[in-house]
Design an enzyme around this catalytic site. Sequence first.
Site, PDB file in Angstrom:
ATOM      1  N   LYS A 232      -6.729  -4.930  -3.151  1.00 19.39           N
ATOM      2  CA  LYS A 232      -7.442  -5.524  -2.024  1.00 19.39           C
ATOM      3  C   LYS A 232      -8.440  -4.529  -1.452  1.00 19.39           C
ATOM      4  O   LYS A 232      -8.417  -3.350  -1.787  1.00 19.39           O
ATOM      5  CB  LYS A 232      -6.457  -5.974  -0.941  1.00 19.39           C
ATOM      6  CG  LYS A 232      -5.647  -4.859  -0.306  1.00 19.39           C
ATOM      7  CD  LYS A 232      -4.594  -5.420   0.634  1.00 19.39           C
ATOM      8  CE  LYS A 232      -3.785  -4.340   1.312  1.00 19.39           C
ATOM      9  NZ  LYS A 232      -4.545  -3.526   2.281  1.00 19.39           N
TER      10      LYS A 232
ATOM     11  N   ASP B 207       0.798  -1.242   0.000  1.00 22.68           N
ATOM     12  CA  ASP B 207       0.000   0.000   0.000  1.00 22.68           C
ATOM     13  C   ASP B 207       0.824   1.283   0.000  1.00 22.68           C
ATOM     14  O   ASP B 207       0.537   2.224   0.758  1.00 22.68           O
ATOM     15  CB  ASP B 207      -0.947  -0.003   1.204  1.00 22.68           C
ATOM     16  CG  ASP B 207      -1.949  -1.140   1.162  1.00 22.68           C
ATOM     17  OD1 ASP B 207      -1.953  -1.911   0.190  1.00 22.68           O
ATOM     18  OD2 ASP B 207      -2.734  -1.261   2.128  1.00 22.68           O
TER      19      ASP B 207
ATOM     20  N   CYS C 154      -1.835  -2.846   7.833  1.00 23.08           N
ATOM     21  CA  CYS C 154      -1.760  -3.741   6.671  1.00 23.08           C
ATOM     22  C   CYS C 154      -0.458  -4.528   6.613  1.00 23.08           C
ATOM     23  O   CYS C 154      -0.456  -5.696   6.211  1.00 23.08           O
ATOM     24  CB  CYS C 154      -1.988  -2.946   5.394  1.00 23.08           C
ATOM     25  SG  CYS C 154      -3.662  -2.244   5.309  1.00 23.08           S
TER      26      CYS C 154
END
Length: 239
Positions: free
Chosen positions: A128, A17, A176
């Site tokens: 995702k 990310d 994450c």
Amino acid sequence: MADSPDPSFKPALLVIDMQEDFCPPNGTLPVPDARSITPLINTLLALPTLPLKIATQDWHPPAHISFASNHSAPHNTPFTSTTTITNPLNPAESYTTRLWPVHCVAHTPGAALLPELHTAHLTHTIQKGTDPRVEMYSAFYPPLHSPRMSDSGLAALLHGEGITHVYVVGLAGDYCVRSTAEDAVREGFVAYVVEEGTRPVDGTGWEGCKREMEERGVKVVREGGREVGRLFGRVEGSG
């Protein structure tokens, strides 16, 4: 004559990310000092010793359940309010998650990978958090298992390539990155979080977060340590 590859060590890099919305100065959910980790990640991306280099992107629909703005007052304050998420396939399974500002909406500038990230070295990109009904911190799957309602395909990709070790970097360390590393351990991989290659949302809780990851089998390692050095050929095998 060159040494034969070590079949017990086939590593992959997971770049989690590294997106505009998670970074100052313009991100809607900026992680402190987030952009500073990009040079180290780029160094790792350039290494020929990593046959798989996989980036992830949060890729949310506007109606995503983790967005505080999609909930009613007074329980819709970003960072402080929470909501309970129930498995759409099993009402008996649920979990509580923190609510966030709107971030990384699919196809918006905030969802883009950072322009300074050397994406030409990536072998794969996985999106995702695409289901509006559930949060998905981990790059593998949401935290709902009875039954599992979705799967990114990451585990199958890593197992199919014979990967043994994963090195996890990116954002954010306490969400994450952590969830991805812990799920990697559950999938049977040796999982390393490279500390200089991540930053947390909540800096005051980072030491405790690292201890909890270690308790779950994740190894939090340093850039100058043996585990990362192995990628550069600086040391013999470890871990």
